[in-house]
Design a protein around this motif. Structure first.
Motif, PDB file in Angstrom:
ATOM      1  N   GLN A 153      -0.424   9.085  -0.066  1.00 52.20           N
ATOM      2  CA  GLN A 153      -0.709   7.862   0.829  1.00 52.20           C
ATOM      3  C   GLN A 153       0.660   7.289   1.218  1.00 52.20           C
ATOM      4  O   GLN A 153       1.370   6.788   0.340  1.00 52.20           O
ATOM      5  CB  GLN A 153      -1.814   6.812   0.395  1.00 52.20           C
ATOM      6  N   ARG A 209      -6.820  13.547  -7.653  1.00 53.61           N
ATOM      7  CA  ARG A 209      -8.280  14.138  -7.374  1.00 53.61           C
ATOM      8  C   ARG A 209      -8.855  15.336  -8.212  1.00 53.61           C
ATOM      9  O   ARG A 209      -7.788  15.955  -8.721  1.00 53.61           O
ATOM     10  CB  ARG A 209      -8.348  14.742  -5.887  1.00 53.61           C
ATOM     11  N   ASN A 238       1.189   6.340 -10.504  1.00 54.90           N
ATOM     12  CA  ASN A 238       0.594   5.427 -11.297  1.00 54.90           C
ATOM     13  C   ASN A 238       0.776   5.930 -12.687  1.00 54.90           C
ATOM     14  O   ASN A 238       0.442   6.808 -13.297  1.00 54.90           O
ATOM     15  CB  ASN A 238      -0.878   5.367 -11.061  1.00 54.90           C
ATOM     16  N   ASP A 286       1.160  -2.733  -9.690  1.00 54.01           N
ATOM     17  CA  ASP A 286       0.122  -2.614  -9.009  1.00 54.01           C
ATOM     18  C   ASP A 286      -1.181  -3.606  -9.081  1.00 54.01           C
ATOM     19  O   ASP A 286      -0.928  -4.315  -9.993  1.00 54.01           O
ATOM     20  CB  ASP A 286      -0.449  -1.139  -9.281  1.00 54.01           C
ATOM     21  N   LYS A 326      -6.180  -4.773  -2.970  1.00 54.14           N
ATOM     22  CA  LYS A 326      -6.825  -4.647  -1.697  1.00 54.14           C
ATOM     23  C   LYS A 326      -7.945  -5.713  -1.647  1.00 54.14           C
ATOM     24  O   LYS A 326      -8.321  -6.180  -0.491  1.00 54.14           O
ATOM     25  CB  LYS A 326      -7.087  -3.406  -1.462  1.00 54.14           C
ATOM     26  N   GLU A 380      -6.609  -2.144   6.490  1.00 50.27           N
ATOM     27  CA  GLU A 380      -7.413  -1.561   7.581  1.00 50.27           C
ATOM     28  C   GLU A 380      -7.438  -1.880   9.052  1.00 50.27           C
ATOM     29  O   GLU A 380      -7.970  -0.999   9.825  1.00 50.27           O
ATOM     30  CB  GLU A 380      -8.908  -1.495   6.889  1.00 50.27           C
ATOM     31  N   TYR A 397      -5.855   2.367   5.153  1.00 53.22           N
ATOM     32  CA  TYR A 397      -6.281   3.326   6.176  1.00 53.22           C
ATOM     33  C   TYR A 397      -5.679   3.019   7.483  1.00 53.22           C
ATOM     34  O   TYR A 397      -6.029   4.055   8.439  1.00 53.22           O
ATOM     35  CB  TYR A 397      -7.952   3.197   6.189  1.00 53.22           C
TER      36      TYR A 397
END
Ligand code: C2E
Ligand code: MG
Ligand code: MG
Ligand code: MG
Length: 280
Positions: free
Chosen positions: A45, A63, A118, A180, A204, A240, A259
Motif C-alpha cells: 500500500q 496475505r 510490520n 504504528d 485509522k 478514505e 483507500y
C-alpha cells in the motif's frame, strides 16, 4: 471409576470446546504447511507525501492464499502466529521478500523508494534484530535507507530500555523507525521520547472519526503538533475521503495512507502504479 471417566470424557468432548481446540491446532498446522508451500504473499500500500502528492514508499501487508479458503487477511492468522511463535519464520519471510521487491522496484522505477515492514512483539523479543535485518539487506542488496520498520507500543513497552537501545542501533544504521497504531495504546508521546522515532502513524480509528471538513479533529491535531515539536513526522492511515485529506493537509500531516489514494495492491498491480505514477 466409570463415572469419573464418564465425567472426563464429557469434558473433553464437550462440542464447543472441542471445536475450538481442534480449530486452533488445525490452523497452526495449516500455517506451518502454508509456510512450506509458500502460500503467503505480500500486498503493498502506497505512502503518499502531502508536500508534493507523490508516492514515496509502500507498506508490506501479508496475505495468505489458502487453497481451501482463498485470500485470508492477516487479522485471521497473525494473532495465532504470534501466540505459537510461527511469527518468527513468517516475519523473516516477509522481511526478506519485501527487501528483495523494494530493491527491484528501486532499480527500475525510483531509487528513493522505501518499503515498510510490520514487526511483531514476539519477533522483536526472540530474534536478534541486527542479524535479521543485516541478512535481509545483504541478501537483497537494499541499502538501509530503503527499509522502514513499523513497531507498536506493545512491542516496546515490556522492556522500554532494551527496545530503545536496539532501535537506536537500527536507526544509526540508517533505517526508518515508525510507531504504528498510535493512539490505541496506553502510552503518551512523552513516554516514548527516548525512542529514536522518525514517524508516528495515527491509527485509522481516529482518522475515520473525521467525517466532514468543518470538523475540528482535535485528537489528530494534537498528535501532529506534539510529534512535530519533538521532531517526529506523522503519517495518517485509513484516509478514505477528500474531507479527511483536506483536514490532514490543514493540520500539516506529513504522509497519508488509505483507500482514497490506493488500497493495498498485489505485486503486479502495485508495479503498474509505479510505472504510471499518480499525484494526489
Ligand atoms: P496495520 O499495520 O495497522 O495496517 C493497516 C491496515 O489498515 C491494513 O490492514 C490495511 O489494509 C488497512 N487499511 C489501509 N488503508 C485503509 C483505509 O483507507 N480504510 C480501511 N478501513 N482500512 C485501511 P491489513 O492489511 O488487513 O493488516 C492488518 C494488520 O495485520 C496490520 O495493521 C498489521 O498489524 C498486521 N500485519 C499485516 N502484515 C503483517 C506482517 O507482515 N507482519 C506482522 N507482524 N503483522 C502484519
Ligand atoms: Mg503497519
Ligand atoms: Mg497501522
Ligand atoms: Mg492500525
Amino acid at each position: 471409576q466409570a463415572k469419573l471417566r464418564g465425567k472426563n470424557t464429557y469434558h473433553l468432548f464437550e462440542p464447543r470446546l472441542n471445536a475450538m481446540v481442534s480449530d486452533r491446532l488445525n490452523l497452526e498446522n495449516r500455517l506451518r504447511k502454508a509456510l512450506e508451500r509458500q502460500e503467503f504473499l505480500i500486498y503493498y500500500q502506497p505512502k503518499v507525501d502531502l508536500r508534493d502528492g507523490r508516492m514515496k514508499g509502500m507498506e508490506a501487508l501479508i496475505r495468505w492464499q489458502s487453497p481451501d479458503e482463498g485470500l485470508v487477511p492477516p487479522d485471521m492468522f497473525i494473532p495465532l502466529a504470534e501466540e505459537t511463535g510461527l511469527i518468527v519464520p513468517i516475519g523473516q519471510w516477509v522481511l526478506d521478500a519485501a527487501c528483495q521487491q523494494a530493491k527491484l522496484w528501486r532499480d527500475k522505477y525510483d531509487p528513493e523508494l522505501r518499503v515498510a515492514v510490520n514487526l511483531s512483539p514476539r519477533q522483536f523479543q526472540e530474534v536478534d534484530m541486527m542479524s535479521l535485518v543485516s541478512y535481509a539487506l545483504s541478501n537483497s542488496g537494499l541499502t538501509p535507507d530503503g527499509l522502514e520498520l513499523e513497531i507498536t507500543e506493545s512491542l516496546v513497552l515490556p522492556n522500554l530500555n532494551e527496545a530503545s537501545s536496539i532501535l537506536k542501533r537500527l536507526a544509526d544504521w540508517g533505517l526508518t523507525i515508525t510507531m504504528d497504531d498510535f493512539g490505541t495504546g496506553y502510552s503518551s508521546l512523552s513516554h516514548l521520547k527516548n525512542l529514536p522515532l522518525d514517524y508516528l502513524k495515527i491509527d485509522k480509528s481516529f482518522i475515520m472519526d473525521i467525517k466532514s471538513e468543518g470538523e475540528d479533529a482535535t485528537l489528530p491535531g494534537t498528535i501532529i503538533s506534539m510529534a512535530h515539536s519533538m521532531g517526529i513526522g506523522v503519517i495518517a492511515e485509513g484516509v478514505e475521503t477528500q474531507a479527511q485529506l483536506a483536514i490532514l493537509r490543514r493540520l500539516n500531516c506529513d504522509y497519508i495512507q488509505g483507500y482514497f489514494y490506493s488500497r493495498p495492491l498485489p505485486e503486479r498491480q502495485f508495479e503498474e502504479l509505479l510505472a504510471n505514477p499518480r499525484r494526489l
